[in-house]
Design a protein around this motif. Structure first.
Motif, mmCIF file in Angstrom:
data_model
loop_
_atom_site.group_PDB
_atom_site.id
_atom_site.type_symbol
_atom_site.label_atom_id
_atom_site.label_comp_id
_atom_site.label_asym_id
_atom_site.label_seq_id
_atom_site.Cartn_x
_atom_site.Cartn_y
_atom_site.Cartn_z
ATOM 1 N N GLY A 39 59.464 -3.795 -87.256
ATOM 2 C CA GLY A 39 59.585 -5.243 -87.221
ATOM 3 C C GLY A 39 58.242 -5.934 -87.116
ATOM 4 O O GLY A 39 57.178 -5.312 -87.210
ATOM 5 N N SER A 40 58.281 -7.224 -86.900
ATOM 6 C CA SER A 40 57.042 -8.003 -86.781
ATOM 7 C C SER A 40 56.330 -7.716 -85.468
ATOM 8 O O SER A 40 55.125 -7.935 -85.348
ATOM 9 C CB SER A 40 57.350 -9.502 -86.892
ATOM 10 N N LEU A 42 56.065 -4.781 -82.087
ATOM 11 C CA LEU A 42 56.412 -3.433 -81.647
ATOM 12 C C LEU A 42 57.570 -3.494 -80.660
ATOM 13 O O LEU A 42 57.624 -4.362 -79.787
ATOM 14 C CB LEU A 42 55.214 -2.766 -80.969
ATOM 15 N N SER A 43 58.484 -2.561 -80.793
ATOM 16 C CA SER A 43 59.591 -2.472 -79.852
ATOM 17 C C SER A 43 59.808 -1.013 -79.476
ATOM 18 O O SER A 43 59.285 -0.099 -80.122
ATOM 19 C CB SER A 43 60.871 -3.061 -80.452
ATOM 20 N N MET A 44 60.570 -0.813 -78.434
ATOM 21 C CA MET A 44 60.891 0.536 -78.006
ATOM 22 C C MET A 44 61.888 1.151 -78.990
ATOM 23 O O MET A 44 62.888 0.525 -79.343
ATOM 24 C CB MET A 44 61.491 0.511 -76.597
ATOM 25 N N ALA A 45 61.605 2.356 -79.441
ATOM 26 C CA ALA A 45 62.528 3.031 -80.350
ATOM 27 C C ALA A 45 63.862 3.266 -79.650
ATOM 28 O O ALA A 45 63.904 3.592 -78.456
ATOM 29 C CB ALA A 45 61.930 4.355 -80.815
#
Length: 464
Positions: A39-40, A42-45
């Motif tokens: 995504g735009s 970072l996020s936790m997988a």
């Protein structure tokens, strides 16, 4: 038990039967990616979130690592960070948040402090500059029959063992981000370079791997950790006690015939007096590590064991360890540690004195404050070493202290070990042999007697 492997072999065998086995098993979710960068922001997988939440409280070892695409053998697993925790869900959440906050690494700024390039900056640099995803692996230590050296272990000890192994292997120099159980010099040098540390693959490897690689392994015969402890004591403390050219065993304190410790005045406070012989020994060994201009090459600091004896002619089983520690010559904030300034500059003061100084934050100073009722920082020491309400030792107490030299003194598992590595190894063995006597609070289980017993000491009313 004999050693037929190098440290590299020990590491690869450990990876093969733990992490790699999980990666190659259809019954586990490994490898578990940590970050979702689709995504735009970072996020936790999702896999990582599920992985961490699927575990309750326990004794966990975990590793953040890179993985070569083939994942065929242990060399494809590249450790980035190793830790231990009782709450892995919370710890892994914190690691993700700290990593996210450290990115992009191009925004990192050196503020001039020792820790400005911290472990999360380091992990972020590795993640950003690697073609691999960053993965996480977790194991409940209770599910492991043995640790990497083939003996039972617990999580606090296992972390030190694993970090020591990885730091001993030159190929991980630039990516491995741990700051504990590695020499103080290493994070100090990292801080001087910043993110470019990860790119300096052509620079010489860390001093410890290069030096240890030149030393032979020693055969050990102990079939248990207790036997390994006695074997190490025989080769070190007992050897020095039996050496006519040495003055060991050296009493830690100056006492009268009844073992009442003498005092001296420091400012307005009374302080327990170390023996003249141990002061001389600390200075002698300290000068092997430092000189007036800073830190010498070679010996990186002092290893010490506070102990008592159950016999006048002691065998290894008569040496009772009460505390094991180290004093590194290289500081965490400055090249020369504050613990060694008095020794390096030939000053008469002993406020810090290789951690055995009279000041508020050093061993003898804290013990004095506890004995005389000013604080309780060394309550376990006062309770175990002194008769209640007195300066009288229950038993003569000695200090073995040496500039740690892997050429002279063996690692307890038969492999050469650097100072920051050997300390937790020895604590683990001594705890196995003498759990009710060892007063270390760190690198032992949370329910160890030193951490769970209700220590009491009635302070001395008359300080003199």
């Amino acid at each position: 038990m004999t050693n037929r492997q190098s440290k590299e072999d020990v590491w690869e065998e450990w990876v093969r039967r733990t992490i790699l086995a999980d990666i190659q098993s259809a019954a586990t979710p490994d490898p578990v990616p940590m970050v979702d960068d689709s995504g735009s922001e970072l996020s936790m997988a999702d896999e990582y979130d599920t992985y961490r939440l699927g575990r309750g409280s326990g004794d966990y070892l975990y590793m953040l690592y890179l993985l070569e695409e083939s994942a065929d053998g242990p060399q494809d697993v590249i450790p980035v960070y190793i830790g231990e925790t009782s709450n892995v869900a919370s710890r892994l959440m914190n690691h993700f948040r700290k990593l996210r906050d450290a990115l992009p690494i191009s925004e990192w700024e050196d503020d001039g402090s020792w820790g400005s390039y911290g472990k999360y900056d380091h992990i972020a640099t590795v993640y950003e500059r690697s073609a691999s995803q960053l993965y996480a692996w977790v194991v409940n230590v209770d599910d492991l029959e043995v640790g990497p050296y083939g003996y039972p272990t617990y999580r606090h000890e296992l972390e030190g063992k694993m970090v020591g192994l990885v730091h001993s292997l030159p190929r991980f120099d630039r990516v491995f981000a741990n700051r504990d159980f590695v020499p103080n010099r290493v994070p100090h040098e990292m801080g001087q370079v910043g993110p470019e540390w990860v790119d300096d693959e052509n620079e010489p490897s860390n001093e410890e791997p290069a030096r240890l690689a030149e030393l032979p392994d020693e055969k050990v015969t102990g079939e248990s950790k207790t036997e390994l402890w006695y074997e190490w004591v025989e080769k070190t403390i007992c050897r020095d006690i039996n050496d006519s050219e040495e003055t060991d065993p050296i009493p830690l304190f100056e006492t009268d015939d009844d073992l009442v410790v003498e005092t001296k005045t420091l400012g307005s406070s009374a302080v327990l007096k170390r023996s003249d012989a141990i002061d001389e020994r600390i200075r002698r060994e300290g000068k092997r590590c430092v000189h007036s201009d800073g830190v010498r090459s070679g010996e990186s600091g002092l290893l010490y064991v506070m102990f008592q004896l159950n016999s006048e002619n002691p065998s290894p089983t008569d040496v009772v360890p009460r505390y094991i520690g180290k004093a590194e010559a290289y500081g965490k904030k400055n090249e020369l540690s504050a613990n060694f300034e008095e020794i390096a500059k030939d000053r008469s003061g002993t406020r810090s004195f290789a951690r055995w100084g009279d000041g508020n934050y050093w061993h003898v100073g804290e013990l004095s404050e506890t004995v005389f009722g000013e604080t309780s920082k060394k309550l376990s020491w006062a309770s175990e070493l002194f008769e209640q309400g007195t300066r009288q030792l229950e038993q003569q107490t000695y200090l073995w202290i040496r500039a740690w030299d892997p050429d002279t003194y063996p690692g307890p598992y038969g492999y050469p070990a650097y100072l920051a590595e050997v300390e937790p190894l020895l604590v683990g063995l001594a705890y196995e042999a003498w759990p009710d006597y060892l007063l270390n609070h760190n690198e032992v289980p949370g329910d160890a007697p030193a951490n769970s017993r209700e220590f009491e000491f009635r302070p001395v009313e008359d300080c003199h």
